[in-house]
Design an enzyme around this catalytic site. Structure first.
Site, PDB file in Angstrom:
ATOM      1  N   GLY A 136       0.924  -1.301   0.013  1.00 49.06           N
ATOM      2  CA  GLY A 136      -0.009   0.032  -0.028  1.00 49.06           C
ATOM      3  C   GLY A 136       0.984   1.269   0.140  1.00 49.06           C
ATOM      4  O   GLY A 136       0.636   2.228   0.684  1.00 49.06           O
ATOM      5  N   ALA A 137       1.712   1.332  -0.788  1.00 44.83           N
ATOM      6  CA  ALA A 137       2.977   2.205  -0.827  1.00 44.83           C
ATOM      7  C   ALA A 137       2.913   3.535  -1.866  1.00 44.83           C
ATOM      8  O   ALA A 137       3.636   4.147  -1.949  1.00 44.83           O
ATOM      9  CB  ALA A 137       4.536   1.626  -0.831  1.00 44.83           C
ATOM     10  N   SER A 147      -4.534   0.134  14.217  1.00 41.69           N
ATOM     11  CA  SER A 147      -5.315   1.506  14.023  1.00 41.69           C
ATOM     12  C   SER A 147      -5.917   1.686  15.475  1.00 41.69           C
ATOM     13  O   SER A 147      -6.158   0.829  16.262  1.00 41.69           O
ATOM     14  CB  SER A 147      -6.258   1.609  12.918  1.00 41.69           C
ATOM     15  OG  SER A 147      -7.135   2.697  13.257  1.00 41.69           O
ATOM     16  N   TYR A 172     -13.462  -2.801   9.574  1.00 40.95           N
ATOM     17  CA  TYR A 172     -12.285  -2.088   9.822  1.00 40.95           C
ATOM     18  C   TYR A 172     -11.636  -2.417  11.046  1.00 40.95           C
ATOM     19  O   TYR A 172     -10.438  -3.056  11.333  1.00 40.95           O
ATOM     20  CB  TYR A 172     -12.288  -0.774   9.438  1.00 40.95           C
ATOM     21  CG  TYR A 172     -10.943   0.088   9.158  1.00 40.95           C
ATOM     22  CD1 TYR A 172      -9.927  -0.087   8.144  1.00 40.95           C
ATOM     23  CD2 TYR A 172     -10.494   0.680  10.193  1.00 40.95           C
ATOM     24  CE1 TYR A 172      -8.847   0.715   8.264  1.00 40.95           C
ATOM     25  CE2 TYR A 172      -9.542   1.590  10.319  1.00 40.95           C
ATOM     26  CZ  TYR A 172      -8.420   1.406   9.122  1.00 40.95           C
ATOM     27  OH  TYR A 172      -7.444   2.026   9.098  1.00 40.95           O
ATOM     28  N   ALA A 173     -12.157  -2.211  12.226  1.00 37.80           N
ATOM     29  CA  ALA A 173     -11.882  -2.264  13.543  1.00 37.80           C
ATOM     30  C   ALA A 173     -11.643  -3.697  13.940  1.00 37.80           C
ATOM     31  O   ALA A 173     -10.823  -3.916  14.585  1.00 37.80           O
ATOM     32  CB  ALA A 173     -13.095  -1.710  14.681  1.00 37.80           C
ATOM     33  N   LYS A 217      -8.270  -4.411  12.139  1.00 43.18           N
ATOM     34  CA  LYS A 217      -7.177  -3.768  13.004  1.00 43.18           C
ATOM     35  C   LYS A 217      -6.841  -4.311  14.275  1.00 43.18           C
ATOM     36  O   LYS A 217      -5.668  -4.587  14.793  1.00 43.18           O
ATOM     37  CB  LYS A 217      -7.455  -2.304  12.945  1.00 43.18           C
ATOM     38  CG  LYS A 217      -7.546  -1.460  11.608  1.00 43.18           C
ATOM     39  CD  LYS A 217      -5.853  -1.881  10.748  1.00 43.18           C
ATOM     40  CE  LYS A 217      -5.662  -1.084   9.722  1.00 43.18           C
ATOM     41  NZ  LYS A 217      -4.576  -1.324   9.017  1.00 43.18           N
TER      42      LYS A 217
END
Length: 250
Positions: free
Chosen positions: A10-11, A139, A151-152, A155
């Site tokens: 993801g750079a 995160s 997402y939570a 992460k």
């Protein structure tokens, strides 16, 4: 410091791009990996203009075959990877009653499956070298965040993944740590603002008022933390989660 080969997923932009540039400035050869090679090329070219070594690599981190091919290409072109930064991520935010199965699966695929596949592919090289640094991007959302059940969860899962890697791989000279950013000024902030129906400036101003240091983070703030975990100096630090959030949790 020994120059090594790093892969940052993801750079193409944001935290990933800042991390790739930081590792390159510290003397490492960097594989700038993103879904599309054309997107990754700008970061790689910027590193090269600054005198560093970088290649752009396109791969879907949730695709087992693509990951295997990407890692072998990196090993053959710039050297066996000794540093892996699992940064690739996507948002599919929604309240749970509106969240589709596809929204859930897409986020799990990139964050969790992607980190698993990338780590499994590079650890072979690290074990052979008896050296490795794995840094996973978690995160503050791992602590729970409205509208981010997928997402939570992903992460939070990365934190468990990190601690397990530390236990399994430590005897081979490989450390695994996680960095958990709070509110950072990236394109993801634009997506969140749109979901909440405010401008990104309004969102960031509101968030800054809730952060003890009085500002939101920049990608370079996170890159600095990643660079420490990726360094030789961090050889006795493993299985840790560092919140980069301007306060205890941002």
């Amino acid at each position: 410091m020994t120059s090594r080969t790093a892969i940052v997923t993801g750079a193409a932009r944001g935290i990933g791009a800042a991390t790739a540039k930081r590792l390159a400035r510290e003397g490492h050869a960097v594989a700038v990996l993103d879904l599309l090679e054309d997107d990754a090329r700008a970061t790689a070219e910027e590193i090269a203009r600054e005198g560093g070594t970088a290649i752009a690599v396109g791969a879907d981190v949730s695709d087992e075959g693509a990951v295997a091919a990407a890692v072998e290409r990196v090993a053959s072109e710039v050297g066996a990877p000794a540093i892996l930064v699992n940064n690739a991520g996507i948002l599919r935010d929604n309240l749970i009653f509106k969240m589709s199965v596809d929204d859930w699966d897409a986020v799990m695929g990139v964050h969790l499956r992607g980190a698993f596949l990338m780590t499994r592919a590079v650890q072979t090289h690290m074990v052979a070298a008896r050296y490795g640094r794995i840094v996973n991007l978690s995160s503050t959302s791992a602590l729970g965040n409205r509208g981010q059940a997928n997402y939570a969860t992903a992460k939070a899962g990365l934190q468990g993944f990190t601690k397990t890697l530390a236990n399994e791989l430590g005897k081979f000279g490989i450390t695994a740590n996680a960095v958990a950013p709070g509110t950072i000024r990236t394109a993801m902030a634009d997506t969140t603002a749109a979901r909440l129906g405010v401008t990104v400036d309004q969102l960031l101003e509101e968030r800054a008022g809730q952060i003890p240091v009085g500002r939101v983070g920049e990608p370079e703030d996170v890159a600095a933390a990643v660079a420490f975990f990726a360094s030789e100096d961090a050889g006795f630090v493993s299985g840790q989660v560092l919140y980069v959030a301007g306060g205890p949790r941002g």
